[in-house]
Structure formats: structure tokens, C-alpha cells
Motif scaffolding. Sequence first.
Motif, PDB file in Angstrom:
ATOM      1  N   ILE A 196      -5.347   7.714  19.593  1.00  0.00           N
ATOM      2  CA  ILE A 196      -4.131   8.487  19.324  1.00  0.00           C
ATOM      3  C   ILE A 196      -3.171   7.686  18.448  1.00  0.00           C
ATOM      4  N   ALA A 197      -3.024   6.407  18.769  1.00  0.00           N
ATOM      5  CA  ALA A 197      -2.144   5.540  17.974  1.00  0.00           C
ATOM      6  C   ALA A 197      -2.634   5.438  16.534  1.00  0.00           C
ATOM      7  N   ALA A 198      -3.947   5.357  16.359  1.00  0.00           N
ATOM      8  CA  ALA A 198      -4.508   5.273  15.007  1.00  0.00           C
ATOM      9  C   ALA A 198      -4.180   6.520  14.202  1.00  0.00           C
ATOM     10  N   ARG A 199      -4.297   7.678  14.833  1.00  0.00           N
ATOM     11  CA  ARG A 199      -4.032   8.933  14.121  1.00  0.00           C
ATOM     12  C   ARG A 199      -2.545   9.103  13.819  1.00  0.00           C
ATOM     13  N   VAL A 200      -1.701   8.729  14.756  1.00  0.00           N
ATOM     14  CA  VAL A 200      -0.255   8.819  14.514  1.00  0.00           C
ATOM     15  C   VAL A 200       0.151   7.880  13.379  1.00  0.00           C
ATOM     16  N   THR A 201      -0.394   6.675  13.387  1.00  0.00           N
ATOM     17  CA  THR A 201      -0.084   5.708  12.337  1.00  0.00           C
ATOM     18  C   THR A 201      -0.522   6.217  10.969  1.00  0.00           C
ATOM     19  N   THR A 202      -1.671   6.880  10.916  1.00  0.00           N
ATOM     20  CA  THR A 202      -2.151   7.439   9.653  1.00  0.00           C
ATOM     21  C   THR A 202      -1.172   8.454   9.093  1.00  0.00           C
ATOM     22  N   VAL A 203      -0.679   9.333   9.960  1.00  0.00           N
ATOM     23  CA  VAL A 203       0.278  10.355   9.530  1.00  0.00           C
ATOM     24  C   VAL A 203       1.580   9.708   9.051  1.00  0.00           C
ATOM     25  N   VAL A 204       2.056   8.712   9.785  1.00  0.00           N
ATOM     26  CA  VAL A 204       3.304   8.038   9.412  1.00  0.00           C
ATOM     27  C   VAL A 204       3.158   7.358   8.055  1.00  0.00           C
ATOM     28  N   PHE A 205       2.029   6.675   7.850  1.00  0.00           N
ATOM     29  CA  PHE A 205       1.807   6.015   6.564  1.00  0.00           C
ATOM     30  C   PHE A 205       1.805   7.018   5.416  1.00  0.00           C
ATOM     31  N   LEU A 206       1.107   8.127   5.600  1.00  0.00           N
ATOM     32  CA  LEU A 206       1.070   9.138   4.546  1.00  0.00           C
ATOM     33  C   LEU A 206       2.470   9.683   4.265  1.00  0.00           C
ATOM     34  N   GLY A 207       3.251   9.894   5.325  1.00  0.00           N
ATOM     35  CA  GLY A 207       4.613  10.386   5.139  1.00  0.00           C
ATOM     36  C   GLY A 207       5.482   9.413   4.358  1.00  0.00           C
ATOM     37  N   LEU A 208       5.377   8.128   4.683  1.00  0.00           N
ATOM     38  CA  LEU A 208       6.165   7.113   3.973  1.00  0.00           C
ATOM     39  C   LEU A 208       5.749   7.015   2.508  1.00  0.00           C
ATOM     40  N   SER A 209       4.456   7.051   2.249  1.00  0.00           N
ATOM     41  CA  SER A 209       3.988   6.958   0.861  1.00  0.00           C
ATOM     42  C   SER A 209       4.398   8.183   0.058  1.00  0.00           C
ATOM     43  N   MET A 210       4.430   9.353   0.690  1.00  0.00           N
ATOM     44  CA  MET A 210       4.881  10.563   0.002  1.00  0.00           C
ATOM     45  C   MET A 210       6.366  10.473  -0.316  1.00  0.00           C
ATOM     46  N   ALA A 211       7.143   9.859   0.573  1.00  0.00           N
ATOM     47  CA  ALA A 211       8.574   9.666   0.301  1.00  0.00           C
ATOM     48  C   ALA A 211       8.777   8.741  -0.890  1.00  0.00           C
ATOM     49  N   VAL A 212       7.971   7.662  -0.948  1.00  0.00           N
ATOM     50  CA  VAL A 212       8.052   6.745  -2.085  1.00  0.00           C
ATOM     51  C   VAL A 212       7.653   7.450  -3.379  1.00  0.00           C
ATOM     52  N   ALA A 213       6.678   8.364  -3.281  1.00  0.00           N
ATOM     53  CA  ALA A 213       6.202   9.063  -4.478  1.00  0.00           C
ATOM     54  C   ALA A 213       7.316   9.813  -5.188  1.00  0.00           C
ATOM     55  N   THR A 214       8.275  10.284  -4.437  1.00  0.00           N
ATOM     56  CA  THR A 214       9.383  11.023  -5.063  1.00  0.00           C
ATOM     57  C   THR A 214      10.272  10.117  -5.891  1.00  0.00           C
ATOM     58  N   GLN A 215      10.100   8.781  -5.749  1.00  0.00           N
ATOM     59  CA  GLN A 215      10.942   7.823  -6.471  1.00  0.00           C
ATOM     60  C   GLN A 215      10.186   7.058  -7.560  1.00  0.00           C
TER      61      GLN A 215
ATOM     62  N   LYS B 184       0.817  -1.204   0.000  1.00  0.00           N
ATOM     63  CA  LYS B 184       0.000   0.000   0.000  1.00  0.00           C
ATOM     64  C   LYS B 184       0.861   1.269   0.000  1.00  0.00           C
ATOM     65  N   ILE B 185       1.996   1.226   0.655  1.00  0.00           N
ATOM     66  CA  ILE B 185       2.881   2.392   0.634  1.00  0.00           C
ATOM     67  C   ILE B 185       3.320   2.697  -0.789  1.00  0.00           C
ATOM     68  N   VAL B 186       3.685   1.639  -1.540  1.00  0.00           N
ATOM     69  CA  VAL B 186       4.092   1.814  -2.938  1.00  0.00           C
ATOM     70  C   VAL B 186       2.907   2.267  -3.791  1.00  0.00           C
ATOM     71  N   ASP B 187       1.748   1.643  -3.581  1.00  0.00           N
ATOM     72  CA  ASP B 187       0.548   1.970  -4.350  1.00  0.00           C
ATOM     73  C   ASP B 187       0.168   3.438  -4.172  1.00  0.00           C
ATOM     74  N   VAL B 188       0.083   3.875  -2.927  1.00  0.00           N
ATOM     75  CA  VAL B 188      -0.306   5.260  -2.661  1.00  0.00           C
ATOM     76  C   VAL B 188       0.781   6.223  -3.132  1.00  0.00           C
ATOM     77  N   GLY B 189       2.037   5.801  -3.065  1.00  0.00           N
ATOM     78  CA  GLY B 189       3.111   6.632  -3.596  1.00  0.00           C
ATOM     79  C   GLY B 189       2.899   6.937  -5.067  1.00  0.00           C
ATOM     80  N   ALA B 190       2.452   5.950  -5.832  1.00  0.00           N
ATOM     81  CA  ALA B 190       2.165   6.169  -7.254  1.00  0.00           C
ATOM     82  C   ALA B 190       1.031   7.170  -7.438  1.00  0.00           C
ATOM     83  N   LYS B 191       0.030   7.131  -6.534  1.00  0.00           N
ATOM     84  CA  LYS B 191      -1.093   8.059  -6.632  1.00  0.00           C
ATOM     85  C   LYS B 191      -0.646   9.498  -6.363  1.00  0.00           C
ATOM     86  N   TRP B 192       0.212   9.671  -5.346  1.00  0.00           N
ATOM     87  CA  TRP B 192       0.725  11.022  -5.080  1.00  0.00           C
ATOM     88  C   TRP B 192       1.505  11.540  -6.284  1.00  0.00           C
ATOM     89  N   ALA B 193       2.311  10.683  -6.888  1.00  0.00           N
ATOM     90  CA  ALA B 193       3.102  11.092  -8.044  1.00  0.00           C
ATOM     91  C   ALA B 193       2.200  11.489  -9.209  1.00  0.00           C
TER      92      ALA B 193
END
Length: 523
Positions: A367-386, A132-141
Motif C-alpha cells: 500500500i505504501a509503495a502504491r501511495v508513494t507512486t501516486v504522490v511522486f507522479l503528482g509532484l512531477s506533474m506540478a513541476v511540469a507546469t513550471q 527525478k521529480i524535475v526530470d519527469v516533470g520535463a517529460k510531462w511538459a
Amino acid sequence: MNSLDWAVLIGYFAVMIIIGVWSHKRVDNVSDFFTAGGKMPWWLSGISHHMSGYSAVMFTGYAGIAYTYGVTSFVTWSFPIALGIAIGSKLFAPRINRLRGRLHVASPLEYLKNRYDLKTQQALAWSGMLLKIVDVGAKWAAIATLLSVFTGVSLNQGILITGAVTAVYCTIGGLWADALTELGQFVIQLLAGIAMFVAVVVELGDHGGFLGAWDEPELQGHGEPLVGPYGTVFLLAFLFIKLFEYNGGMLNQAQRYMATPTPKEAERSARLSAVLWLVWPLVLFFPMWMSPLLVESQKADGSDSYALMTEQLLPHGLLGLVIVGFFSHTMAMCSSDANAIAAVFTRDVAPVLSAKARLWGERSGLIAARVTTVVFLGLSMAVATQVNSPTFKDIITVVIKWVAGLMGPIAIPMMLGLLRPFRRSGPTAALTSWAAGLLAFWLVNYPIHWAVDGGVPLEYQVSIPLAVSLILYVLIGFARPEDTPERLAIIETVNTDGDSGSAAAAVPAAEEVPGAGRTPVKD
């Protein structure tokens, strides 16, 4: 873009954030955050299910396919999705809803530790999150590519802007925010799609009109349903893949089924989504099919054709609305994916990694759910740059090859594990089919692809991993049945209409992880 277009775009972002803030009031616990507490009406769930399957990839990668090949973009993409969801409305939607209603889970994978075992659940959870990180990264790109065409901002700036806005509303509002913003995005998409359709039809007056345009030399072969690499084998493979992917195999659509109050409403939700997938993409695709008459793509794959046509045909204001439509597609899918992965991590992975996570209460779990959501979005955005790097190649390669090819080995044990005919397949079948499917993906797409003259055709690249997983899952189930009473009880619980009393009572508590599956205490 001028100031009017920018006003429309900024206004859209502001409304999305307001919806997120409003939805925050409806989220009191983890169940509300991940499954809307099972209170979402079927029609909202259906629209949300439909919208969460789109992204800006349709207006880049699939616009390129439409520009090059024509109607095959519909025949081999949205049509198999519609048919797959229609089949799944009976086969999977009610059963997935019962996971929440009877087993009281908040993640689509949460039931797997009792249906199979903890190792199987963790294998599917980790591989699903990484995919999913790779998939969403493609969507951001994809959306950043479109944004750069209209505004001139860099790829990384576009990724940051869209990711940040999405993070705000989906993190604070959970699935309610996702669904309500997707409803608004559907309305925007409706207006933008019709505006573009009308603008193109008007332009066709110089090319023989609505019907006569198909005879133009630029559209030669565009009316053929199956052309190029998108032939019969690809269509059949894609139908089978989408049957699993859009009914829960990619996790976010499963949450829409779980969010409805009853299995019957989950079924109605799926039917609505199927109808939308059959009808609405025809309106969106028609301008793309006509694009060779109206613009000349500057990219070899035609992925910029729709953006160029939009700039050329639409007045300011409407241009801004269509650009908002691009954003709405991508943000709908990415926010729903983020919510799904946060559910998998906090409910399935974190309790295994940390003893403290097993004791999370309502507030700490949220709180854990919200933090995890932010972390996932951050990782997918990093993948999007590649995404356009040599590793991932172009956007459509990531979406079609990586996602379609890798989804099957993950989805087969998860989805078929719900059905009675596969009750003999236990953890051995699940883990073996998962591992062999991933290995098949690597072999077909790399060593074998490099060794074959001309490479392995695309339809086999995406279908062989799923076929390997499916065959092994079934055969091992018959050769080494592992249908224990506890596992059979779970299957009966999700397959039985009405009162599930006896079956539900037989379902064991989660034993593999001490504390997992317990009702959390209030903070």
C-alpha cells in the motif's frame, strides 16, 4: 485530429489500463511490485530497458536539434547511449542483478547503507528523488506540448490527462505493468515509426529522392556528425554520462537488471537494449533530419517541427497512431521512474523517518509503495507546469543540463561502489564526491556561467560535475581508505559468479536503522 484519431488514442489509454489491472494479479508483495519478483524474461527486460529511456522529449527537444543540426542528434545522443549500455552489460548489469538475488534488496540504493553508511544512502536517495521529480516533470511538459499542437488542449490539461492514465496502470500493476505496457508501446512505436519513415521517403521524391535530398540547400551541414554546441568534447562527456545513467544511475534502468532471474540474463537484457538503441533511433531520426525540407518550424528551437510534419504527411488513423507513439514513449519512461522512486522512498527513506515503516508487512508495504507512486507522479506533474518558467527554461535545457549535469554526483558512488577497483572508497569519498559534484554544477551553471563572456559551453556544464565527483571519489579512496571487512564482503558478493556462500554470509544486516533490512511480517 478527427474522430478516427481520437478513437485510436482513447483505445490506447484503455489498453494501458487493462494491462495494469491484469498485472495487478501478479503483484503479491513489495518484491513483485518493484522488481517483478526476479521473474522477468531477459527479452522483456531488454525491451523495457530500451523503452524506459525514451520520452516525448525525443519528438520535441531532440527533434529541434535534428531540425537545426541534422545527424548530430543521433551521434551525440542515441549512439553514446547504445555504447554505454553495451559496456555496462558486462560491467554493471550482472552486479546489479546480484543485489536482488544475493542481498535481497528491492531498491537500487538499498545496499548503500552497508556499502557506505546511512548518511550516504540518505544523501543519494533524497537527491535522486528530487532530481527525478524535475526530470519527469520535463517529460510531462514535452508530451503536453505535443498534445496541444494536435488537439488544442492547454499544457496543464495535457499534463493531467497523461499523468492520470499513467498513475492508474503503474500504481496497481507495479513493474510488471510497466514492462508489459512498454512491450505494447514498443510495437506501437514500431508501426508509427515505420509509417512516418515511409511517408517522408515518399515526399522526398520531389527533393532528389532518399540520397539526393542531402544536397538540398535546406540540409546544408546536416550530414556532419558533430556541429554547433555538440562537438567532440560534448560527445565524450555524454558517453561517460550515459554509461552511468542508462546502466542504473537514474535508478529505473537498474530495476530492469534486477528483475531478471539471473546475472547472465541481466547481461543479455542489456545487450538487447544496446542493439535497439543503435539501430531503431536511425528510423525515428530520419524524418526529423528531413524536416527542414518539408515544414517550417514556428518555434526558434524547432521543437514543433516533428509534430507539424506529422500533421502534414499522415492520414487520419495513422496520425492517431503516431500521436499514441508520442504518449507511449513518455508514459514508458515516467511510469518506470515512478516505480523506481517509490522503491527508493519506501525501502530507503521511510524506514529512517518512521519506526512504523520498519515494521511494514507485505500488505502495508505494498500500500505504501502504491501511495508513494501516486504522490511522486503528482509532484512531477506540478513541476511540469513550471518547465517553461525562467527557472527551468525550455524542455531540452532541463533534460540535458539539469539531468545530465546532476546525475553524475549521484551515480558515481552508487555505480562505482559495486566494483572491486574502488573498494577503498568509503563513506567519506562517497559523501565528499557527491557534495562537491553538486556544488560544481551550481558554480559552473550559474556564477561562472554568468561571469564568462558568452557563458560556459554546454559540454562543460554537463561534464564538470561528473568529473569532479569521479576524481574526488577515487583520490579520497586512496588517501583515506575505508575498506572494512563488512564492506569488502558486500563487494565480493556482487562480483562473484556461482555460489556466493562465504561472501554472502559475511554481509551484515542493516545496523544503522533499527529494524531496517528485516524480513517484514505478514499483515
